[in-house]
Write a protein that holds these residues in place. Structure first.
Motif, PDB file in Angstrom:
ATOM      1  N   SER A 114      28.437  54.885 -41.078  1.00  0.00           N
ATOM      2  CA  SER A 114      28.166  55.035 -39.644  1.00  0.00           C
ATOM      3  C   SER A 114      28.176  53.706 -38.892  1.00  0.00           C
ATOM      4  O   SER A 114      28.158  53.687 -37.666  1.00  0.00           O
ATOM      5  CB  SER A 114      26.838  55.756 -39.435  1.00  0.00           C
ATOM      6  OG  SER A 114      25.783  54.994 -39.976  1.00  0.00           O
ATOM      7  N   ASN A 115      28.202  52.576 -39.602  1.00  0.00           N
ATOM      8  CA  ASN A 115      28.382  51.238 -39.020  1.00  0.00           C
ATOM      9  C   ASN A 115      27.333  50.869 -37.977  1.00  0.00           C
ATOM     10  O   ASN A 115      27.651  50.349 -36.917  1.00  0.00           O
ATOM     11  CB  ASN A 115      29.771  51.085 -38.402  1.00  0.00           C
ATOM     12  CG  ASN A 115      30.846  51.009 -39.439  1.00  0.00           C
ATOM     13  OD1 ASN A 115      30.612  50.548 -40.539  1.00  0.00           O
ATOM     14  ND2 ASN A 115      32.026  51.480 -39.080  1.00  0.00           N
ATOM     15  N   HIS A 116      26.083  51.134 -38.278  1.00  0.00           N
ATOM     16  CA  HIS A 116      25.024  50.653 -37.391  1.00  0.00           C
ATOM     17  C   HIS A 116      24.897  49.148 -37.568  1.00  0.00           C
ATOM     18  O   HIS A 116      24.989  48.626 -38.668  1.00  0.00           O
ATOM     19  CB  HIS A 116      23.689  51.337 -37.716  1.00  0.00           C
ATOM     20  CG  HIS A 116      23.680  52.777 -37.342  1.00  0.00           C
ATOM     21  ND1 HIS A 116      23.654  53.212 -36.035  1.00  0.00           N
ATOM     22  CD2 HIS A 116      23.696  53.889 -38.093  1.00  0.00           C
ATOM     23  CE1 HIS A 116      23.637  54.523 -36.007  1.00  0.00           C
ATOM     24  NE2 HIS A 116      23.673  54.966 -37.259  1.00  0.00           N
ATOM     25  N   GLN A 117      24.659  48.460 -36.466  1.00  0.00           N
ATOM     26  CA  GLN A 117      24.583  47.005 -36.527  1.00  0.00           C
ATOM     27  C   GLN A 117      23.194  46.495 -36.893  1.00  0.00           C
ATOM     28  O   GLN A 117      23.020  45.340 -37.212  1.00  0.00           O
ATOM     29  CB  GLN A 117      25.011  46.410 -35.184  1.00  0.00           C
ATOM     30  CG  GLN A 117      26.444  46.726 -34.814  1.00  0.00           C
ATOM     31  CD  GLN A 117      27.439  46.192 -35.833  1.00  0.00           C
ATOM     32  OE1 GLN A 117      27.251  45.113 -36.376  1.00  0.00           O
ATOM     33  NE2 GLN A 117      28.487  46.951 -36.103  1.00  0.00           N
ATOM     34  N   ASP A 118      22.191  47.382 -36.805  1.00  0.00           N
ATOM     35  CA  ASP A 118      20.844  46.929 -37.135  1.00  0.00           C
ATOM     36  C   ASP A 118      20.619  46.952 -38.640  1.00  0.00           C
ATOM     37  O   ASP A 118      21.161  47.785 -39.348  1.00  0.00           O
ATOM     38  CB  ASP A 118      19.802  47.788 -36.431  1.00  0.00           C
ATOM     39  CG  ASP A 118      19.913  49.247 -36.797  1.00  0.00           C
ATOM     40  OD1 ASP A 118      20.976  49.639 -37.294  1.00  0.00           O
ATOM     41  OD2 ASP A 118      18.931  49.985 -36.610  1.00  0.00           O
ATOM     42  N   PRO A 119      19.813  46.023 -39.145  1.00  0.00           N
ATOM     43  CA  PRO A 119      19.571  45.956 -40.592  1.00  0.00           C
ATOM     44  C   PRO A 119      18.633  47.058 -41.090  1.00  0.00           C
ATOM     45  O   PRO A 119      18.483  47.240 -42.293  1.00  0.00           O
ATOM     46  CB  PRO A 119      18.945  44.569 -40.792  1.00  0.00           C
ATOM     47  CG  PRO A 119      18.326  44.245 -39.480  1.00  0.00           C
ATOM     48  CD  PRO A 119      19.199  44.901 -38.439  1.00  0.00           C
TER      49      PRO A 119
END
Length: 103
Positions: A51-56
């Motif tokens: 899903s390529n979320h940018q948050d860690p």
């Protein structure tokens, strides 16, 4: 050259999940059921990673899910070994029948 646009991480992860669900529904063997649940979990983790979320936070949650999944699989296999020694079968249906007779 043929373009195959439907092959991506999301579709593959959904396919992996449903392969695990199929194995869970159709198999009566306890080990195959445990493996099917693990395959379903792998599909879910792949879906969230794709899903390529940018948050860690999502990455940390997936690492946590992997660790918990390994622990749950290990406990399920330990329970399977114990049930196999008690009832002598790997079939869910036969195990329940033998257990009802023992009660």
């Amino acid at each position: 050259m043929v373009k195959i646009e439907w092959i991506n991480g999301t579709n593959i992860s959904i396919l992996i999940f449903f392969i695990g669900l199929y194995g869970l529904i159709t198999r009566r063997n306890m080990v195959k059921s445990i493996i099917s649940i693990t395959v379903m979990q792998t599909g879910i983790i792949l879906f969230f990673i794709d899903s390529n979320h940018q948050d860690p936070l999502s990455e940390a949650l997936m690492i946590t899910a992997i660790v918990i999944g390994v622990a749950v699989t290990a406990v399920a296999l330990m329970i399977f070994i114990h049930l196999y020694h008690l009832y002598g079968t790997t079939n869910w249906k036969r195990l329940l029948q033998k257990r009802r007779r023992d009660l």
